[in-house]
Scaffold this active site. Structure first.
Site, PDB file in Angstrom:
ATOM      1  N   ASN A 288      43.585   4.580  95.137  1.00 12.51           N
ATOM      2  CA  ASN A 288      43.589   3.317  94.416  1.00 12.51           C
ATOM      3  C   ASN A 288      44.579   2.350  95.065  1.00 12.51           C
ATOM      4  O   ASN A 288      45.764   2.675  95.222  1.00 12.51           O
ATOM      5  CB  ASN A 288      43.977   3.577  92.959  1.00 12.51           C
TER       6      ASN A 288
ATOM      7  N   GLU B  68      46.988   9.335  88.495  1.00 11.97           N
ATOM      8  CA  GLU B  68      48.206   9.147  89.282  1.00 11.97           C
ATOM      9  C   GLU B  68      48.661  10.475  89.879  1.00 11.97           C
ATOM     10  O   GLU B  68      48.342  11.552  89.383  1.00 11.97           O
ATOM     11  CB  GLU B  68      49.318   8.561  88.400  1.00 11.97           C
TER      12      GLU B  68
ATOM     13  N   ARG C 249      64.284   1.177  96.339  1.00 10.49           N
ATOM     14  CA  ARG C 249      64.314   1.831  97.658  1.00 10.49           C
ATOM     15  C   ARG C 249      64.601   0.865  98.792  1.00 10.49           C
ATOM     16  O   ARG C 249      64.898   1.288  99.908  1.00 10.49           O
ATOM     17  CB  ARG C 249      62.981   2.561  97.900  1.00 10.49           C
TER      18      ARG C 249
ATOM     19  N   ALA D 253      57.158  -7.831  89.354  1.00 12.89           N
ATOM     20  CA  ALA D 253      58.224  -7.518  88.409  1.00 12.89           C
ATOM     21  C   ALA D 253      59.097  -6.345  88.831  1.00 12.89           C
ATOM     22  O   ALA D 253      60.141  -6.104  88.236  1.00 12.89           O
ATOM     23  CB  ALA D 253      57.616  -7.224  87.035  1.00 12.89           C
ATOM     24  N   GLY D 254      58.681  -5.591  89.857  1.00 12.92           N
ATOM     25  CA  GLY D 254      59.372  -4.354  90.202  1.00 12.92           C
ATOM     26  C   GLY D 254      60.774  -4.560  90.751  1.00 12.92           C
ATOM     27  O   GLY D 254      61.088  -5.594  91.353  1.00 12.92           O
TER      28      GLY D 254
ATOM     29  N   LEU E 272      51.436  -9.380  90.388  1.00 14.95           N
ATOM     30  CA  LEU E 272      52.511  -8.619  89.769  1.00 14.95           C
ATOM     31  C   LEU E 272      53.719  -8.577  90.698  1.00 14.95           C
ATOM     32  O   LEU E 272      53.630  -8.087  91.825  1.00 14.95           O
ATOM     33  CB  LEU E 272      52.034  -7.204  89.445  1.00 14.95           C
TER      34      LEU E 272
ATOM     35  N   GLY F 160      52.734  -8.387  94.539  1.00 19.56           N
ATOM     36  CA  GLY F 160      53.638  -9.169  95.373  1.00 19.56           C
ATOM     37  C   GLY F 160      54.238  -8.406  96.528  1.00 19.56           C
ATOM     38  O   GLY F 160      55.008  -8.975  97.303  1.00 19.56           O
TER      39      GLY F 160
END
Length: 474
Positions: free
Chosen positions: A175, A160, A17, A12-13, A10, A107
Site C-alpha cells: 500500500n 499493516e 527518525r 502532520a507526522g 497529510l 507530504g
C-alpha cells in the site's frame, strides 16, 4: 488530466527518525521541500479544494505550506493518532455537500507526479469505485501495509506490518497510502473506523473493508514506478530519493536539448529552466528560479542561485545570486557576483572579481582583482586591475557612476559618491574623490621619497639588510 474534487495532503507526522529540529516534510530536495513537491503535484491537478493536515510543529509547518501554496486550507489533526484521524480532520474542512473524488496523498512522498495521481483518479472514476488505492510491488516489502486480495483478484483489505500474519507478510504488493475516495462513501465510512489494533491508531486502511461491507467497489492501480510512492523517513532515504529525482530532472533536460557533461556532479533544481543547446559542465549547481538561455555554457564548478544567463554567455568557476548575465557575456574564473549585478551584452567580469548591485554596460570589462559595488558603469569602458569602488562610509552606501569609453589604470579607488565622465582616464594608483569631467585624466600626485639605508638601520641582521649591504659593496 482528470481533476479530483479535492486533495488532502497529510503533513502532520513528527518524523523523529530525521533527528532534526526541522519538521520532516520541510526538508529540502532538489529545489523544493518534500511537502512542497506534494503540494505542487496536487495543485497541478487543479482541484476545487486543496487541504493540508498538520500537527507536529504546527505553526512552522503551516507557515511553510502557505508560502508554498497560498490556496491550501490548513487543518489541525486532533490527539487521536493515525492516518484515519488526519483524513477525518481534512474532511471536516470540506463542504458537507461535496461530491466526486477525494485524493489523499502525503507530504513526505516527493516523487509522486500529478500525472500518476490523474491516472489514479481516471481509473477510480471510470469504474465507479468507492476506493482506489495506489499500489506497487517490492522484492522486500518489510514495513509496508500489504494488499490482500480475494480469490477473484479484487482488493479485500490492507493489513499493516505489525498486524499481519506470516502468510500476509509474504505478500509483495504494498500500500502506498495514496488513495482516491468517493466523497460520499468516505464521509459515511470514516466515522466508523476505530483504534482497535496493535498500534492503537485510527487506520485509514480500515475504510476499504467498511466500503466493501457497504457494497462499494474497492480496487487498486498498480504502478511499476516504485519511486513515485516511496517516502522519506530519515536522511538516508531523503538522500536516496533526492538522487533519483535529480537523475530524472537531468534526464528531462538532456532529452530537451541540454548537454550535461557529467550528470553525477551536476545539480539542477526542479524550478530551474534551461533552453535548447545549453551546456552544463562538471560541478555546475543551478538553484531557485535560475534560467539559462540557448547556447550558454555554465561551469565547471559554478553555482547560480536565482540568476538569468542570456544566450551565448559563459560562466566559469563562479558563484552568483540574483544576477543577470547578458548575451555573450563572459564571467570568471573565480568570480563572486552578489544580488543586483546586471551585466550587459558582450561584457566581461574576470578572475577574482566581486560585484554587488551594479550595472555593466555593453562591451565593458571588469577584468581582474577588484570590487565593484553600488555602481553604474557605461558602455565599452575598461576598468583596470585592482580597481575598487569604496561605496561604504561606515554608515551609508553611496553610488559610483562611470561613463562610456572610460579607461582606468591599475589600483584606482573610487570614493563614492563620485562620477566619472565619458572618455575619461585615471592614472595608476589614483584615489578619485571628486567628479572627473568627460575626457579628463584623474591622477593622485604624491612625489616618491626614498629613505636611504632604511633597511640597514631599521632591519639590521636580516637577509634583506645583508643583500642591501652586499649590493652597496659591489
Amino acid at each position: 488530466m482528470v481533476a479530483p474534487t479535492a486533495v488532502i495532503v497529510l503533513a502532520a507526522g513528527a518524523g523523529t527518525r530525521m533527528k532534526s529540529n526541522t519538521p520532516k516534510v520541510m526538508h529540502q530536495m532538489v529545489g523544493r521541500s518534500m511537502v512542497g513537491h506534494a503540494l505542487f503535484a496536487a495543485k497541478a491537478l487543479n482541484p476545487e479544494h486543496l487541504v493540508a493536515v498538520v500537527r507536529h510543529q504546527r505553526d512552522k509547518v503551516a507557515a511553510h505550506i502557505t508560502a508554498c501554496e497560498p490556496s491550501a486550507i490548513i487543518v489541525d489533526q486532533d490527539e487521536i493518532p493515525g492516518t484515519g484521524s488526519a483524513v477525518k480532520a481534512g474532511l471536516h474542512a470540506l463542504p458537507n455537500e461535496l461530491t466526486g473524488t477525494i485524493v489523499v496523498s502525503y507530504g513526505d512522498v516527493p516523487l509522486l507526479t500529478s500525472e500518476l495521481i490523474a491516472e489514479l483518479v481516471a481509473e477510480h472514476e471510470a469504474h465507479g469505485n468507492a476506493v482506489t488505492v495506489l499500489t506497487t510491488k517490492l522484492e522486500d516489502p518489510t514495513g509496508y501495509g500489504r494488499i490482500i486480495r480475494s480469490a477473484d483478484g479484487a482488493v479485500e483489505r490492507i493489513v499493516e506490518q505489525k498486524d499481519a500474519t506470516e502468510e500476509e507478510r509474504a505478500v509483495q504488493e504494498i500500500n502506498s497510502g495514496i488513495y482516491a475516495f468517493d466523497a460520499a462513501m468516505l464521509r459515511t465510512t470514516l466515522p466508523k473506523v476505530t483504534t482497535d489494533n496493535a498500534q492503537g491508531e485510527m487506520y485509514l486502511t480500515d475504510v476499504l473493508g467498511l466500503s466493501r461491507q457497504a457494497g462499494g467497489r474497492v480496487a487498486a492501480l498498480v504502478t511499476d514506478d516504485r519511486w513515485q510512492v516511496e517516502g522519506a523517513n530519515d536522511r538516508v532515504q531523503l538522500a536516496t530519493l533526492g538522487q533519483e529525482l535529480q537523475r530524472r530532472v537531468l534526464e528531462g533536460h538532456m532529452r530537451n536539448g541540454t548537454t550535461v557533461v557529467d550528470p553525477d556532479s551536476t545539480y539542477v533544481d526542479v524550478t530551474v529552466t534551461l533552453e535548447q543547446d545549453t551546456t552544463l559542465l562538471p560541478g555546475t549547481h543551478l538553484h531557485g528560479t535560475t534560467h539559462i538561455a540557448e547556447d550558454a555554457v555554465i561551469g565547471p564548478d559554478t553555482t547560480l542561485i536565482d540568476c538569468r544567463v542570456e544566450a551565448g554567455a559563459t560562466v566559469t568557476r563562479a558563484h552568483a545570486t540574483e544576477v543577470v548575465v547578458g548575451p555573450n557575456a563572459k564571467v570568471g574564473p573565480f568570480t563572486y557576483m552578489r544580488p543586483g549585478t546586471q551585466l550587459g551584452e558582450d561584457t566581461k567580469v574576470g578572475a577574482f572579481y566581486e560585484t554587488k548591485n551594479i550595472t555593466l554596460g555593453k562591451g565593458s570589462k571588469l577584468s581582474h582583482l577588484g570590487y565593484a559595488g553600488d555602481a553604474e558603469i557605461g558602455e565599452y569602458t575598461n576598468i583596470g586591475c585592482g580597481n575598487i569602488t569604496a561605496n561604504y562610509d561606515g554608515q551609508n552606501k553611496h553610488r559610483t557612476i562611470i561613463g562610456d569609453y572610460v579607461r582606468t589604470s591599475s589600483n584606482t579607488v573610487f570614493v563614492a559618491p563620485v562620477e566619472v565622465g565619458d572618455g575619461a582616464y585615471t592614472g595608476a594608483g589614483a584615489v578619485v574623490r571628486k567628479n572627473v569631467p568627460a575626457g579628463a585624466l584623474a591622477i593622485s600626485v604624491a612625489p616618491q621619497r626614498n629613505s636611504e639605508d632604511w633597511t640597514l638601520t631599521k632591519r639590521p641582521g636580516t637577509p634583506s639588510a645583508e643583500a642591501a649591504q652586499a649590493a652597496k659593496e659591489a
